[in-house]
Scaffold this motif. Structure first.
Motif, PDB file in Angstrom:
ATOM      1  N   GLU A  88      80.560  41.113 -29.412  1.00 57.65           N
ATOM      2  CA  GLU A  88      81.559  40.328 -28.701  1.00 57.65           C
ATOM      3  C   GLU A  88      80.903  39.127 -28.033  1.00 57.65           C
ATOM      4  O   GLU A  88      79.892  39.280 -27.341  1.00 57.65           O
ATOM      5  N   ILE A 102      78.107  36.198 -33.100  1.00 58.67           N
ATOM      6  CA  ILE A 102      79.221  36.250 -34.047  1.00 58.67           C
ATOM      7  C   ILE A 102      79.873  37.621 -33.951  1.00 58.67           C
ATOM      8  O   ILE A 102      79.191  38.650 -33.913  1.00 58.67           O
ATOM      9  N   ALA A 103      81.202  37.620 -33.926  1.00 59.59           N
ATOM     10  CA  ALA A 103      81.931  38.888 -33.856  1.00 59.59           C
ATOM     11  C   ALA A 103      81.818  39.638 -35.182  1.00 59.59           C
ATOM     12  O   ALA A 103      81.769  39.042 -36.254  1.00 59.59           O
ATOM     13  N   THR A 256      90.757  35.477 -40.385  1.00 68.24           N
ATOM     14  CA  THR A 256      89.885  35.349 -39.212  1.00 68.24           C
ATOM     15  C   THR A 256      90.677  34.663 -38.105  1.00 68.24           C
ATOM     16  O   THR A 256      91.367  33.673 -38.364  1.00 68.24           O
ATOM     17  N   THR A 259      90.744  31.153 -33.164  1.00 69.44           N
ATOM     18  CA  THR A 259      89.767  30.829 -32.123  1.00 69.44           C
ATOM     19  C   THR A 259      88.334  31.033 -32.621  1.00 69.44           C
ATOM     20  O   THR A 259      87.434  30.249 -32.295  1.00 69.44           O
ATOM     21  N   GLU A 260      88.130  32.081 -33.443  1.00 68.20           N
ATOM     22  CA  GLU A 260      86.788  32.315 -33.975  1.00 68.20           C
ATOM     23  C   GLU A 260      86.410  31.239 -34.982  1.00 68.20           C
ATOM     24  O   GLU A 260      85.287  30.722 -34.974  1.00 68.20           O
ATOM     25  N   THR A 261      87.357  30.884 -35.867  1.00 69.15           N
ATOM     26  CA  THR A 261      87.077  29.829 -36.844  1.00 69.15           C
ATOM     27  C   THR A 261      86.831  28.501 -36.133  1.00 69.15           C
ATOM     28  O   THR A 261      85.932  27.741 -36.515  1.00 69.15           O
ATOM     29  N   ARG A 264      83.411  28.401 -34.958  1.00 71.27           N
ATOM     30  CA  ARG A 264      82.458  28.126 -36.031  1.00 71.27           C
ATOM     31  C   ARG A 264      82.413  26.640 -36.359  1.00 71.27           C
ATOM     32  O   ARG A 264      81.334  26.079 -36.621  1.00 71.27           O
TER      33      ARG A 264
END
Length: 441
Positions: A88, A102-103, A256, A259-261, A264
């Motif tokens: 997390e 990275i999650a 995905t 927010t995670e992308t 990145r």
């Protein structure tokens, strides 16, 4: 602890729940791994192998995990070791020495793209220190440049599908300036008008147009290094080599979280800013009076001195080092351009293009009137040839003026490559590469 003498990545995990599939995938993609079950095994692996990066599974890393990045980096000094965490996201992890979090789960193809970027930054920082020493010996200071502090500029290319708009909104919420372009034509207008730190390509139902845009960027010397993320409608497996050859820096899908992308994309932009700052700092050398004035590249003598320093650092840091020689190939149209003086006029542009196309950590030089050389740190001979061929291919797409009434000419190169085995053989390796380029011709 499993091991391989070719291991490039150290994975630290107490069990194989995450580490097992990741290790298998990285091995298949050419990034051989070694898995350590605890800190002592990890440190032992660093002492024996040419580890380029470490991945720590936070969930199974144990109580010592927060102190692990510092210990791993110290064990590798003076080689810089990027340390990536799976778990997390937590702002305090960066303070502990993790370069990126990275999650889970982490797809092996995505891991490779992250590793490539992190290792390149580490090698580039090493190169700046070495180059500063080379210039200091000649009474010239090479000052570092800070990354530009303004918000990251992102170009989002593609139809305004809901998923794509959601990603654009997530980027805006992270403080980025997002510009939308619905067509490839509009996109290249934007790319030529202003600088961007990253490009997001929406693939929709068909990725061919997005891939063609990425390929077009890689054929342009000014856009060659700008990162591009391919945002696909559905999850699609793409190997690191496939992504690399198609000009893609990362791949994501709506499965995905946006927010995670977006994170990145910001990471790609941040790395690009860092590399741009390093490149600007290194380019300041052009005004030092030590460089080849027409091309802005290293002179033969300066390159030879720096190559010796690189070779010593390569041994101390336990990294490979390769030299590549690019010689303008003798072809009928080149012979004619040379006789009429048009090749002489093109050489400064060719040299400048080589300087823009090399990675920020590479050193480009002009060895002779039509002969150029590259010093490629942390690079094996096979990869060195691939780098030379990529540069030659991009320059081969440029037409140079041949005078009124004559068709423009293109330039091809004969390429020679050699790996530097020891500091005392650096000069011999360069001569060997030059001889191989001569023999090819």
């Amino acid at each position: 602890m499993s091991s391989s003498v070719q291991a490039r990545v150290l994975i630290v995990a107490r069990d194989d729940a995450l580490a097992g599939p990741l290790a298998d995938g990285l091995d298949r993609l050419g990034w051989r791994t070694v898995t350590a079950r605890g800190p002592y095994a990890a440190l032992a692996a660093l002492g024996d192998l040419q580890i380029e990066a470490a991945i720590v599974d936070l969930a199974s890393g144990g109580a010592e995990v927060r102190d692990l990045p510092r210990r791993l980096k110290e064990a590798c000094h003076p080689r810089r070791l990027p340390v990536l965490a799976i778990g997390e996201p937590d702002p305090s992890l960066e303070a502990d020495g993790f370069d990126l979090t990275i999650a889970a789960p982490l797809h092996p193809a995505q891991a490779v793209l992250r590793l490539e970027s992190l290792v390149r930054n580490a090698v580039a920082e090493e190169e700046f220190e070495l180059r500063a020493d080379t210039f200091a010996e000649r009474g010239r200071a090479l000052e570092p440049a800070d990354p530009e502090p303004s918000p990251f500029r992102i170009l989002a290319i593609g139809e305004p599908a809901p998923q794509f708009l959601a990603l654009s909104n997530a980027l805006t919420h992270k403080g980025a300036e997002v510009v939308g372009a619905f067509t490839a034509y509009t996109a290249f207008d934007y790319l030529h008008e202003r600088p961007f730190d990253a490009v997001v390509l929406w693939a929709g139902d068909n990725s061919s147009e997005a891939l063609s845009i990425a390929a077009g960027m890689r054929r342009n010397t000014r856009l060659f290094h700008t990162p591009a993320l391919l945002y696909m409608r559905h999850e699609s497996y793409i190997t690191a080599s496939e992504a690399y050859h198609r000009g893609i820096s990362d791949v994501a899908s709506p499965e995905t979280p946006e927010t995670e992308t977006a994170g990145r994309v910001i990471e790609l932009a941040r790395n690009y800013r860092r590399q741009t700052a390093l490149r600007k700092a290194l380019e300041r050398a052009r005004t030092s009076g030590l460089m080849d004035a027409p091309t802005g590249l290293f002179t033969r003598d300066l390159f030879a001195a720096h190559l010796v320093r690189l070779a010593h650092a390569s041994r101390v840091r336990n990294r490979p080092l390769t030299v590549c020689v690019l010689r303008v190939a003798d072809r009928p149209e080149i012979t004619e351009a040379r006789a009429n003086g048009w090749l002489d006029k093109a050489i400064p542009q060719i040299g400048s293009m080589i300087g823009r196309l090399v990675r920020v950590e590479d050193t480009a030089a002009r060895l002779g009137h039509e002969v150029f050389a590259l010093a490629l740190p942390a690079t094996r001979q096979s990869s060195g040839r691939a780098a030379g061929e990529r540069i030659a291919a991009v320059i081969g797409c440029t037409a140079f003026e041949a005078g009124e009434g004559r068709s423009p000419f293109v330039v091809e190169f004969d390429i020679g490559v050699a790996e530097v085995s020891a500091p005392e053989t650096a000069g011999k390796a360069l001569e060997e590469a030059a001889a191989r380029a001569q023999r090819v011709g």
